[in-house]
Design a protein around this motif. Structure first.
Motif, PDB file in Angstrom:
ATOM      1  N   UNK A 171       0.832  -1.201   0.000  1.00  0.00           N
ATOM      2  CA  UNK A 171       0.000   0.000   0.000  1.00  0.00           C
ATOM      3  C   UNK A 171       0.868   1.253   0.000  1.00  0.00           C
ATOM      4  N   UNK A 172       1.912   1.255   0.825  1.00  0.00           N
ATOM      5  CA  UNK A 172       2.804   2.409   0.869  1.00  0.00           C
ATOM      6  C   UNK A 172       3.473   2.624  -0.488  1.00  0.00           C
ATOM      7  N   UNK A 173       3.942   1.535  -1.084  1.00  0.00           N
ATOM      8  CA  UNK A 173       4.603   1.642  -2.383  1.00  0.00           C
ATOM      9  C   UNK A 173       3.656   2.157  -3.447  1.00  0.00           C
ATOM     10  N   UNK A 202      -7.800  10.821  -1.168  1.00  0.00           N
ATOM     11  CA  UNK A 202      -8.320   9.460  -1.264  1.00  0.00           C
ATOM     12  C   UNK A 202      -7.835   8.641  -0.081  1.00  0.00           C
ATOM     13  N   UNK A 203      -8.531   7.548   0.166  1.00  0.00           N
ATOM     14  CA  UNK A 203      -8.113   6.541   1.124  1.00  0.00           C
ATOM     15  C   UNK A 203      -8.585   5.196   0.609  1.00  0.00           C
ATOM     16  N   UNK A 204      -7.875   4.134   0.986  1.00  0.00           N
ATOM     17  CA  UNK A 204      -8.302   2.816   0.507  1.00  0.00           C
ATOM     18  C   UNK A 204      -7.800   1.707   1.417  1.00  0.00           C
ATOM     19  N   UNK A 205      -8.451   0.570   1.306  1.00  0.00           N
ATOM     20  CA  UNK A 205      -7.995  -0.680   1.899  1.00  0.00           C
ATOM     21  C   UNK A 205      -8.514  -1.827   1.054  1.00  0.00           C
ATOM     22  N   UNK A 206      -7.809  -2.933   1.073  1.00  0.00           N
ATOM     23  CA  UNK A 206      -8.326  -4.163   0.458  1.00  0.00           C
ATOM     24  C   UNK A 206      -8.914  -5.089   1.511  1.00  0.00           C
ATOM     25  N   UNK A 207      -8.862  -4.689   2.753  1.00  0.00           N
ATOM     26  CA  UNK A 207      -9.318  -5.530   3.856  1.00  0.00           C
ATOM     27  C   UNK A 207     -10.835  -5.593   3.955  1.00  0.00           C
ATOM     28  N   UNK A 208     -11.318  -6.612   4.677  1.00  0.00           N
ATOM     29  CA  UNK A 208     -12.705  -6.625   5.099  1.00  0.00           C
ATOM     30  C   UNK A 208     -12.872  -5.498   6.125  1.00  0.00           C
ATOM     31  N   UNK A 209     -13.993  -4.833   6.086  1.00  0.00           N
ATOM     32  CA  UNK A 209     -14.216  -3.725   7.008  1.00  0.00           C
ATOM     33  C   UNK A 209     -15.446  -3.988   7.860  1.00  0.00           C
ATOM     34  N   UNK A 210     -15.487  -3.339   9.011  1.00  0.00           N
ATOM     35  CA  UNK A 210     -16.653  -3.393   9.880  1.00  0.00           C
ATOM     36  C   UNK A 210     -17.546  -2.188   9.615  1.00  0.00           C
ATOM     37  N   UNK A 262      -4.073  -5.996  -3.070  1.00  0.00           N
ATOM     38  CA  UNK A 262      -4.759  -7.273  -2.888  1.00  0.00           C
ATOM     39  C   UNK A 262      -3.992  -8.433  -3.528  1.00  0.00           C
ATOM     40  N   UNK A 263      -3.143  -8.128  -4.489  1.00  0.00           N
ATOM     41  CA  UNK A 263      -2.310  -9.179  -5.089  1.00  0.00           C
ATOM     42  C   UNK A 263      -1.338  -9.776  -4.082  1.00  0.00           C
ATOM     43  N   UNK A 264      -1.084  -9.027  -2.976  1.00  0.00           N
ATOM     44  CA  UNK A 264      -0.185  -9.496  -1.921  1.00  0.00           C
ATOM     45  C   UNK A 264      -0.952 -10.152  -0.772  1.00  0.00           C
ATOM     46  N   UNK A 265      -2.262 -10.304  -0.959  1.00  0.00           N
ATOM     47  CA  UNK A 265      -3.113 -10.823   0.120  1.00  0.00           C
ATOM     48  C   UNK A 265      -2.639 -12.199   0.569  1.00  0.00           C
TER      49      UNK A 265
END
Length: 267
Positions: A171-173, A202-210, A262-265
């Motif tokens: 994500x940082x990269x 912007x903000x983002x995550x590939x994680x599941x969120x609550x 997400x490719x690094x998941x």
């Protein structure tokens, strides 16, 4: 009952919880771990949540609530009204005396937000959204007008655990290679509010969120003129995996960054 009353109740409830939490901020509180070294909870979380629930019950006593500390196993109903509550989003900041944390309340009907409030009492900021738009401390707000990615600031949000640090590094990269700068605030609701206000692009995550970490802030972004999608670029819902919120300028680049992470998941 009209959605504007739900939005007003969300604001009152968030303010009530934030006031309780603010009284205990930088106090000597015992800290407990819920699940892992960084998943913390304090007496302030529980007392702030109780104040929020009391405020909601005054106007809507029979409606279901999905709240982090008392009903974290509950799902947001697909039909009918409900309330989504996070008493202190950014507890790690709270316990370390960092003033970026929020009390967030969203009112939903049929799974969609109709009103929300995100209060950052240590910064004296109150973000609200309803059918008329979004406001910060009573003044209308809107997303960033920046279109040049080299001038945009983007935040990764949510925490990749110790066994998923490759995703955090990715994500940082992705951010520093695609955009002007990377920042991280350790509070998803505060971060989403900053996107709504134009402080972040912007903000983002590939994680599941609550739901309690996301719904209020995502509604703020949308009502401020921004865009919120999942990893496929489709309209984000509370049960989506991943979240990409932006001003709408270079949104596709933010989606591409999230997909690359997400490719690094690893799970």
């Amino acid at each position: 009952m009209a959605h504007d009353e739900r939005a007003a109740t969300a604001r009152r409830a968030a303010a009530a919880g934030a006031a309780v939490a603010a009284e205990l901020f930088r106090d000597d509180l015992a800290v407990e771990r819920k699940d892992g070294k960084t998943d913390l909870v304090t007496r302030a979380d529980r007392e702030a949540e109780a104040a929020v629930l009391d405020a909601i019950a005054e106007s809507f006593p029979e409606e279901p609530v999905v709240a982090e500390e008392t009903a974290s196993g509950a799902a947001v109903p697909e039909e009918g009204p409900a309330w989504i509550v996070d008493p202190i989003d950014g507890t790690n900041n709270f316990v370390r005396g960092i003033p970026v944390w929020a009390t967030a309340v969203a009112a939903v009907v049929d799974g969609e937000a109709v009103g929300a409030a995100v209060v950052l009492p240590a910064l004296d900021d109150t973000y609200v959204a309803d059918g008329e738009g979004a406001r910060l401390n009573g003044e209308p707000l809107g997303v960033s007008p920046r279109t040049d990615p080299d001038t945009q600031s983007v935040a990764p949000t949510f925490w990749w655990g110790l066994d998923r640090r490759a995703e955090y590094g990715a994500a940082a990269t992705e951010i520093v290679e695609r955009f002007g700068d990377l920042v991280r605030f350790r509070s998803a609701q505060a971060t989403l509010a900053m996107v709504a206000a134009g402080s972040l692009d912007a903000t983002f995550t590939n994680r599941e969120t609550n739901a309690w970490d996301t719904v209020a802030g995502a509604f703020l972004v949308r009502q401020a003129g921004g865009r919120v999608t999942d990893l496929d670029g489709d309209r984000w819902r509370h049960d989506s995996r991943g979240l990409v919120a932006s001003s709408g300028h270079n949104h596709d680049a933010a989606v591409a960054a999230a997909r690359a992470v997400d490719d690094h998941r690893s799970e």
